[in-house]
Design a protein around this motif. Structure first.
Motif, PDB file in Angstrom:
ATOM      1  N   GLU A   1     -19.492  43.326 -49.670  1.00 24.33           N
ATOM      2  CA  GLU A   1     -20.808  43.889 -49.380  1.00 24.33           C
ATOM      3  C   GLU A   1     -21.661  42.929 -48.545  1.00 24.33           C
ATOM      4  OE1 GLU A   1     -21.898  46.972 -50.599  1.00 24.33           O
ATOM      5  OE2 GLU A   1     -19.895  47.295 -51.415  1.00 24.33           O
ATOM      6  N   ASP A   2     -21.643  41.658 -48.909  1.00 22.08           N
ATOM      7  CA  ASP A   2     -22.487  40.662 -48.247  1.00 22.08           C
ATOM      8  C   ASP A   2     -21.808  39.308 -48.352  1.00 22.08           C
ATOM      9  OD1 ASP A   2     -24.652  39.739 -46.882  1.00 22.08           O
ATOM     10  OD2 ASP A   2     -26.077  39.871 -48.547  1.00 22.08           O
ATOM     11  N   SER A   3     -22.135  38.399 -47.449  1.00 25.98           N
ATOM     12  CA  SER A   3     -21.539  37.063 -47.516  1.00 25.98           C
ATOM     13  C   SER A   3     -22.616  36.000 -47.350  1.00 25.98           C
ATOM     14  CB  SER A   3     -20.443  36.896 -46.457  1.00 25.98           C
ATOM     15  OG  SER A   3     -20.994  36.988 -45.180  1.00 25.98           O
ATOM     16  N   TYR A   4     -22.391  34.868 -47.986  1.00 24.22           N
ATOM     17  CA  TYR A   4     -23.334  33.753 -47.973  1.00 24.22           C
ATOM     18  C   TYR A   4     -22.589  32.468 -47.626  1.00 24.22           C
ATOM     19  CZ  TYR A   4     -26.368  36.930 -50.564  1.00 24.22           C
ATOM     20  OH  TYR A   4     -27.121  37.991 -50.949  1.00 24.22           O
ATOM     21  N   GLU A   5     -23.282  31.565 -46.961  1.00 13.86           N
ATOM     22  CA  GLU A   5     -22.724  30.250 -46.662  1.00 13.86           C
ATOM     23  C   GLU A   5     -23.282  29.261 -47.684  1.00 13.86           C
ATOM     24  OE1 GLU A   5     -22.279  28.035 -42.574  1.00 13.86           O
ATOM     25  OE2 GLU A   5     -24.285  27.707 -43.375  1.00 13.86           O
ATOM     26  N   ALA A   6     -22.385  28.519 -48.322  1.00 10.15           N
ATOM     27  CA  ALA A   6     -22.810  27.572 -49.355  1.00 10.15           C
ATOM     28  C   ALA A   6     -22.170  26.216 -49.111  1.00 10.15           C
ATOM     29  CB  ALA A   6     -22.415  28.083 -50.733  1.00 10.15           C
ATOM     30  N   GLY A   7     -22.891  25.175 -49.482  1.00  7.40           N
ATOM     31  CA  GLY A   7     -22.310  23.842 -49.493  1.00  7.40           C
ATOM     32  C   GLY A   7     -21.570  23.657 -50.804  1.00  7.40           C
ATOM     33  N   ILE A   8     -20.851  22.562 -50.905  1.00  6.94           N
ATOM     34  CA  ILE A   8     -20.076  22.315 -52.115  1.00  6.94           C
ATOM     35  C   ILE A   8     -20.191  20.845 -52.487  1.00  6.94           C
ATOM     36  CG2 ILE A   8     -17.953  22.030 -50.795  1.00  6.94           C
ATOM     37  CD1 ILE A   8     -16.481  23.276 -53.207  1.00  6.94           C
ATOM     38  N   SER A   9     -20.272  20.567 -53.769  1.00  8.03           N
ATOM     39  CA  SER A   9     -20.367  19.210 -54.275  1.00  8.03           C
ATOM     40  C   SER A   9     -18.955  18.680 -54.527  1.00  8.03           C
ATOM     41  CB  SER A   9     -21.191  19.207 -55.564  1.00  8.03           C
ATOM     42  OG  SER A   9     -21.274  17.908 -56.078  1.00  8.03           O
ATOM     43  N   LEU A  10     -18.543  17.661 -53.768  1.00 13.90           N
ATOM     44  CA  LEU A  10     -17.183  17.134 -53.839  1.00 13.90           C
ATOM     45  C   LEU A  10     -17.192  15.620 -53.997  1.00 13.90           C
ATOM     46  CD1 LEU A  10     -15.693  19.065 -50.806  1.00 13.90           C
ATOM     47  CD2 LEU A  10     -15.194  19.523 -53.186  1.00 13.90           C
ATOM     48  N   ASP A  11     -16.042  15.084 -54.435  1.00 16.16           N
ATOM     49  CA  ASP A  11     -15.828  13.638 -54.447  1.00 16.16           C
ATOM     50  C   ASP A  11     -15.189  13.232 -53.118  1.00 16.16           C
ATOM     51  OD1 ASP A  11     -16.796  13.433 -57.012  1.00 16.16           O
ATOM     52  OD2 ASP A  11     -14.827  13.633 -57.943  1.00 16.16           O
ATOM     53  N   GLY A  12     -15.154  11.934 -52.854  1.00 21.00           N
ATOM     54  CA  GLY A  12     -14.625  11.432 -51.591  1.00 21.00           C
ATOM     55  C   GLY A  12     -13.177  11.785 -51.340  1.00 21.00           C
ATOM     56  N   GLY A  13     -12.342  11.645 -52.345  1.00 21.29           N
ATOM     57  CA  GLY A  13     -10.932  11.971 -52.196  1.00 21.29           C
ATOM     58  C   GLY A  13     -10.718  13.454 -51.953  1.00 21.29           C
ATOM     59  N   GLU A  14     -11.566  14.284 -52.562  1.00 19.78           N
ATOM     60  CA  GLU A  14     -11.457  15.727 -52.362  1.00 19.78           C
ATOM     61  C   GLU A  14     -11.821  16.113 -50.936  1.00 19.78           C
ATOM     62  OE1 GLU A  14     -12.383  17.518 -56.777  1.00 19.78           O
ATOM     63  OE2 GLU A  14     -14.078  17.059 -55.470  1.00 19.78           O
ATOM     64  N   VAL A  15     -12.805  15.429 -50.371  1.00 21.71           N
ATOM     65  CA  VAL A  15     -13.194  15.703 -48.984  1.00 21.71           C
ATOM     66  C   VAL A  15     -12.029  15.421 -48.047  1.00 21.71           C
ATOM     67  CG1 VAL A  15     -14.713  14.990 -47.103  1.00 21.71           C
ATOM     68  CG2 VAL A  15     -15.645  15.290 -49.395  1.00 21.71           C
TER      69      VAL A  15
ATOM     70  N   GLY B   1     -18.444  35.783 -50.843  1.00 22.75           N
ATOM     71  CA  GLY B   1     -18.673  37.207 -50.660  1.00 22.75           C
ATOM     72  C   GLY B   1     -19.155  37.864 -51.934  1.00 22.75           C
ATOM     73  N   LEU B   2     -20.167  38.709 -51.797  1.00 19.70           N
ATOM     74  CA  LEU B   2     -20.609  39.558 -52.892  1.00 19.70           C
ATOM     75  C   LEU B   2     -19.756  40.818 -52.799  1.00 19.70           C
ATOM     76  CD1 LEU B   2     -22.709  39.935 -55.165  1.00 19.70           C
ATOM     77  CD2 LEU B   2     -24.121  41.111 -53.499  1.00 19.70           C
ATOM     78  N   CYS B   3     -18.873  41.014 -53.764  1.00 16.06           N
ATOM     79  CA  CYS B   3     -17.802  42.007 -53.632  1.00 16.06           C
ATOM     80  C   CYS B   3     -17.828  43.028 -54.761  1.00 16.06           C
ATOM     81  CB  CYS B   3     -16.450  41.308 -53.657  1.00 16.06           C
ATOM     82  SG  CYS B   3     -16.275  40.023 -52.439  1.00 16.06           S
ATOM     83  N   LYS B   4     -17.273  44.176 -54.432  1.00 18.13           N
ATOM     84  CA  LYS B   4     -17.025  45.234 -55.413  1.00 18.13           C
ATOM     85  C   LYS B   4     -15.536  45.503 -55.400  1.00 18.13           C
ATOM     86  CE  LYS B   4     -20.311  48.603 -56.798  1.00 18.13           C
ATOM     87  NZ  LYS B   4     -21.255  49.619 -56.483  1.00 18.13           N
ATOM     88  N   GLY B   5     -14.931  45.654 -56.559  1.00 19.70           N
ATOM     89  CA  GLY B   5     -13.495  45.837 -56.668  1.00 19.70           C
ATOM     90  C   GLY B   5     -13.004  47.150 -56.087  1.00 19.70           C
ATOM     91  N   LYS B   6     -11.816  47.125 -55.502  1.00 13.00           N
ATOM     92  CA  LYS B   6     -11.189  48.330 -54.965  1.00 13.00           C
ATOM     93  C   LYS B   6     -10.324  48.973 -56.049  1.00 13.00           C
ATOM     94  CE  LYS B   6     -10.658  47.138 -50.092  1.00 13.00           C
ATOM     95  NZ  LYS B   6      -9.683  46.962 -49.005  1.00 13.00           N
ATOM     96  N   HIS B   7     -10.172  50.276 -55.957  1.00 18.10           N
ATOM     97  CA  HIS B   7      -9.236  50.999 -56.813  1.00 18.10           C
ATOM     98  C   HIS B   7      -7.876  51.016 -56.122  1.00 18.10           C
ATOM     99  CE1 HIS B   7     -12.369  52.322 -59.541  1.00 18.10           C
ATOM    100  NE2 HIS B   7     -13.111  52.632 -58.487  1.00 18.10           N
ATOM    101  N   THR B   8      -6.853  51.450 -56.840  1.00 18.21           N
ATOM    102  CA  THR B   8      -5.510  51.453 -56.260  1.00 18.21           C
ATOM    103  C   THR B   8      -5.415  52.391 -55.070  1.00 18.21           C
ATOM    104  OG1 THR B   8      -4.842  53.094 -57.896  1.00 18.21           O
ATOM    105  CG2 THR B   8      -4.325  50.797 -58.378  1.00 18.21           C
ATOM    106  N   TYR B   9      -6.126  53.510 -55.093  1.00 17.76           N
ATOM    107  CA  TYR B   9      -6.053  54.423 -53.956  1.00 17.76           C
ATOM    108  C   TYR B   9      -6.738  53.832 -52.726  1.00 17.76           C
ATOM    109  CZ  TYR B   9     -10.588  55.883 -55.908  1.00 17.76           C
ATOM    110  OH  TYR B   9     -11.852  55.904 -56.422  1.00 17.76           O
ATOM    111  N   ASP B  10      -7.756  52.985 -52.921  1.00 13.36           N
ATOM    112  CA  ASP B  10      -8.381  52.288 -51.795  1.00 13.36           C
ATOM    113  C   ASP B  10      -7.413  51.283 -51.187  1.00 13.36           C
ATOM    114  OD1 ASP B  10     -10.832  53.627 -52.075  1.00 13.36           O
ATOM    115  OD2 ASP B  10     -11.505  52.176 -53.589  1.00 13.36           O
TER     116      ASP B  10
END
Length: 149
Positions: free
Chosen positions: A17-31, A118-127
């Motif tokens: 439905e909608d998407s957002y950009e977010a930062g993330i809190s990480l450690d040095g090794g993870e970066v 993403g702000l999402c809504k689940g699909k059904h099997t027919y979708d």
């Protein structure tokens, strides 16, 4: 903007439905590990706890050259960084029936690591069957155009 990884399964499983950009809190090794493309978004999701957005289930491989201060848990919970107003808007939407927050992709924006949520809504099997059908028709049309020339 360099895309590091993308959650293709989320685009198949959910209507975005909608998407957002977010930062993330990480450690040095993870970066360093993320910049080396050692990250996987499969089976990851976001939840809201005490007014904070938490990313759960994202696998970041342990960076082998990080030394003894390296975080050993590769699937630990990571805090996502959004403005308070955006978090409040997401809280209102997620409390509605059927909405969920799913990370869509991890990318570099300059020297910063960002996550698209993403702000999402689940699909059904027919979708899902309809999506597969449309994809097959597109492939077939492209194949016909290729052989027509």
């Amino acid at each position: 903007m360099k895309v590091i990884t993308e959650n293709r399964e989320a685009r198949f499983e959910y209507f975005i439905e909608d998407s957002y950009e977010a930062g993330i809190s990480l450690d040095g090794g993870e970066v360093k590990s993320i910049k080396a493309n050692n990250v996987n978004l499969k089976d990851s999701y976001c939840s809201i706890y005490n007014g904070e957005l938490i990313l759960k289930g994202m696998h970041v491989a342990v960076y082998d050259k990080a030394g003894k201060y390296n975080v050993s848990d590769s699937r630990r919970e990571r805090r996502l960084l959004l403005h308070k107003s955006e978090i409040n808007r997401l809280i209102g939407k997620v409390n509605e029936k059927g909405y969920t927050l799913v990370p869509l992709k991890v990318y570099l924006k300059g020297s910063l690591i960002k996550i698209e949520i993403g702000l999402c809504k689940g699909k059904h099997t027919y979708d899902k069957k309809q999506t597969i059908k449309e994809r097959d028709l597109d492939k077939e049309a492209k194949r016909e155009i290729k052989y027509y020339r």
